[in-house]
Design a protein around this motif. Structure first.
Motif, mmCIF file in Angstrom:
data_model
loop_
_atom_site.group_PDB
_atom_site.id
_atom_site.type_symbol
_atom_site.label_atom_id
_atom_site.label_comp_id
_atom_site.label_asym_id
_atom_site.label_seq_id
_atom_site.Cartn_x
_atom_site.Cartn_y
_atom_site.Cartn_z
ATOM 1 N N GLU A 125 72.349 8.881 49.549
ATOM 2 C CA GLU A 125 72.189 7.493 50.002
ATOM 3 C C GLU A 125 73.430 7.036 50.768
ATOM 4 O O GLU A 125 74.526 7.572 50.598
ATOM 5 C CB GLU A 125 71.917 6.595 48.801
ATOM 6 N N GLY A 126 73.233 6.061 51.630
ATOM 7 C CA GLY A 126 74.335 5.570 52.440
ATOM 8 C C GLY A 126 74.308 6.071 53.866
ATOM 9 O O GLY A 126 75.200 5.765 54.656
ATOM 10 N N GLN A 127 73.275 6.847 54.227
ATOM 11 C CA GLN A 127 73.161 7.375 55.588
ATOM 12 C C GLN A 127 72.449 6.342 56.468
ATOM 13 O O GLN A 127 71.414 6.622 57.075
ATOM 14 C CB GLN A 127 72.364 8.686 55.568
ATOM 15 N N ASP A 128 73.020 5.149 56.545
ATOM 16 C CA ASP A 128 72.304 4.036 57.168
ATOM 17 C C ASP A 128 72.019 4.282 58.644
ATOM 18 O O ASP A 128 70.927 3.957 59.132
ATOM 19 C CB ASP A 128 73.087 2.743 56.995
ATOM 20 N N TYR A 129 72.994 4.810 59.369
ATOM 21 C CA TYR A 129 72.761 5.034 60.800
ATOM 22 C C TYR A 129 71.643 6.048 61.009
ATOM 23 O O TYR A 129 70.742 5.823 61.830
ATOM 24 C CB TYR A 129 74.033 5.518 61.498
#
Length: 237
Positions: A125-129
């Motif tokens: 998680e945290g791979q927003d781009y």
């Protein structure tokens, strides 16, 4: 007899749907990718790219030794030709349309939706781009498909390999929580294709329950077999 080296992914289902549609005998050879069964030298001799699906035709047209085919789009074309041009329109314009939309799926819909699946379902998680990038491109391609299906019943104006190639990827949007309500023509087409008896038979096999989850929990070894060091080593990288 045709051996189908298989996992029940959208690309794998393209092949089983096609075989069910044209009625050629085949044998499924299932692989457990979590255990790395696709990383062997033996499978590399069938598919140098090390991906599933692949087929081996033990009675190829023209005779001779068993013949291996990899890349799901190439497999669809091979099977069509083997079955006398089945599911490729005889009209040259429609045949070209089927080829164009097949190439569109292979170059766009499949790869972009595949990346969306990876970053939404598997990546930490945290791979927003990346989630936004591939999610937006996946939706853009659905809009392209919607525009086409608003004009015609099937992609090549008649049911063809193009529909077989695209349909499993559209069906798989449920796994990344994509809402198909904004795409009424896709929903109409998805339902029509999904009601075909051969499509139902060709999609009977499903992934293991843990791989049907939005964020399946993988061990380090399983991650390596799918995405990491073990996969790289098997390719000689």
């Amino acid at each position: 007899m045709i051996d189908v080296h298989f996992v029940p992914t959208p690309n794998g289902n393209k092949v089983t749907i096609m075989l069910e549609e044209i009625g050629l005998p085949y044998r499924l050879i299932p692989y457990n990718m979590l255990e790395g069964e696709h990383l062997t030298a033996e499978f590399r001799r069938i598919n140098p790219n090390g991906r599933l699906p692949a087929i081996v035709d033990h009675e190829p047209t023209g005779g001779g030794a068993p013949f291996a085919v990899f890349e799901s789009g190439a497999i669809l074309l091979y099977l069509s030709e083997k079955a006398g041009g089945a599911l490729m329109p005889p009209d040259p314009r429609r045949r070209s349309l089927a080829q164009q939309w097949l190439m569109w799926q292979m170059a766009g819909l499949g790869p972009m939706h595949g990346q969306a699946h990876h970053f939404i379902r598997y990546a930490p998680e945290g791979q927003d781009y990346a989630v936004a990038r591939y999610g937006n491109e996946a939706r853009r391609l659905l809009a392209v498909l919607e525009a086409r299906l608003a004009e015609v019943e099937y992609l090549a104006e008649e049911y063809s390999v193009a529909d077989i190639a695209c349909w499993p990827w559209v069906r798989a949007t449920y796994a990344i929580n994509f809402d198909l309500d904004p795409y009424p023509s896709i929903r109409r087409w998805t339902a029509a294709v999904g009601e075909r008896p051969a499509v139902k038979r060709g999609t009977e096999t499903r992934n293991a329950p843990n791989l049907q989850k939005l964020r399946p929990v993988l061990t380090p070894q399983q991650w390596s077999n799918l995405f990491g060091e073990n996969m790289l080593k098997s390719s000689g990288a």
